[in-house]
Write an enzyme that holds these catalytic residues in place. Sequence first.
Site, short mmCIF file in Angstrom:
data_model
loop_
_atom_site.label_atom_id
_atom_site.label_comp_id
_atom_site.label_asym_id
_atom_site.label_seq_id
_atom_site.Cartn_x
_atom_site.Cartn_y
_atom_site.Cartn_z
N HIS A 74 -17.15 13.31 15.10
CA HIS A 74 -15.71 13.28 15.36
C HIS A 74 -15.20 14.62 15.89
CE1 HIS A 74 -14.45 15.30 11.56
NE2 HIS A 74 -15.46 14.65 11.01
N ASP A 101 -11.86 15.73 15.71
CA ASP A 101 -10.74 16.37 15.00
C ASP A 101 -11.23 17.20 13.83
OD1 ASP A 101 -11.52 13.94 13.67
OD2 ASP A 101 -9.70 14.07 12.46
N GLU A 155 -10.83 11.16 12.63
CA GLU A 155 -11.65 10.75 11.48
C GLU A 155 -11.06 11.29 10.18
OE1 GLU A 155 -14.84 11.04 8.42
OE2 GLU A 155 -13.63 12.64 9.27
ZN LIG Z 1 -16.29 15.14 9.13
#
Ligand SMILES: [Zn+2]
Length: 399
Positions: free
Chosen positions: A78, A80, A170
Amino acid sequence: MSSVKERFLRYVQVETTSCEMSESCPSTSGQKVLGAMLVEEMKAMGMEDVRMDEYGYVYGFIPAKGLKDAPAIGLISHMDTSEAVHGATKPVVIPDYDGGPIRLKNGVEISGFDFLPNLAGQELIVGSGDSVLGADDKAGIAEILAMCERLLAPDAPDHGRVCVAFTPDEEIGRGADRFDVAGFGADFAYTVDGGALGELEYECFNAASCAVKVKGVSCHTGEAKGEMINASLVAMEYTGMLPPWERPEHTEGYEGFYHLEMMNGTEEAAELRFLLRDHDAGKLEMKKETMRTIGEVLNKRYGDGTVSLEIRDYYRNMREIVGQHPKILEKAKVAFMSNRVEPIIKPIRGGTDGARLSFMGLPCPNLSTGGYNFHGRKELIPVPAMEKMVNVLFSLITG
Ligand SMILES: [Zn+2]
């Protein structure tokens, strides 16, 4: 400089903190900035069908070479970073760590962790002291892409199809929301989003929430005798009937819990919000039953309708799905061991996007990134652990 280190140092300087309060997808625009950067890099190295969709999900593929019938394997991380500490970092490289305390800006000191002495002699990357480092999960992105680069070299061994995805949001639990499982086309996948080198996770909590509402009877305190039902006190009674040892602060490993997340109350009305968690689905059901029973007991004591409950299910233990495909775990174990990394299998005391993807038809255990101390200013990652993970992913795809 190694490809994985160089990539990592660049990615962590892009601000991609996600935001729970935002209703857009991605929740913050910086994630698309990183996404666009990754799309360019994936195209440049020769990956196919590379795209970022309107929600900021990045996809790219490497076609099979030689092994047309091998399963298509997905790799996911992910973009973010956790809201716990905002911002991108100016990473600091410690070339030859001495095993002692690491002093960062703002008086932040990384010391006292059991794992630190074992990292002596390694090259470490830490944050600047005013934000997270973002190894969670940009180390995963760097490791996956460094592996893809190697796989696309002309002399690389034969392999099956590789499907890569980088997801937004996420950390605020939305990473699987708009994931295009059908378009991704993998037979199974791995998130590269764990901590210390060797972590292999395929069990998480079953999760539910329970909102408890209490209706009281208020009246003048001077004339309350035999009349008043103080909603706040009934709410406290409710909480007091739950087993105190089954709380997050007293549990570990496979032990589930009741967590009082919020309470609010006057004499007229009170509200409690609980998180219910257990790796065992049957035990989670028992926890729900306990919640209902306490409500009934208090309704008998104070009158029908005093206490009402609303229970909601959230996510389920991915073991239900992944456990049906032991070969996926076996493959990961072999990839670790063939690189002399001991697999560390432990239950996640939370949920993952992989858990939700598993129930969306894409079995998806979680692999280590090699990082430590996620979601805080003391986050760090050893460069050799990242390089090892590139080798592990390479073995996973070519093994
Ligand atoms: Zn993570």
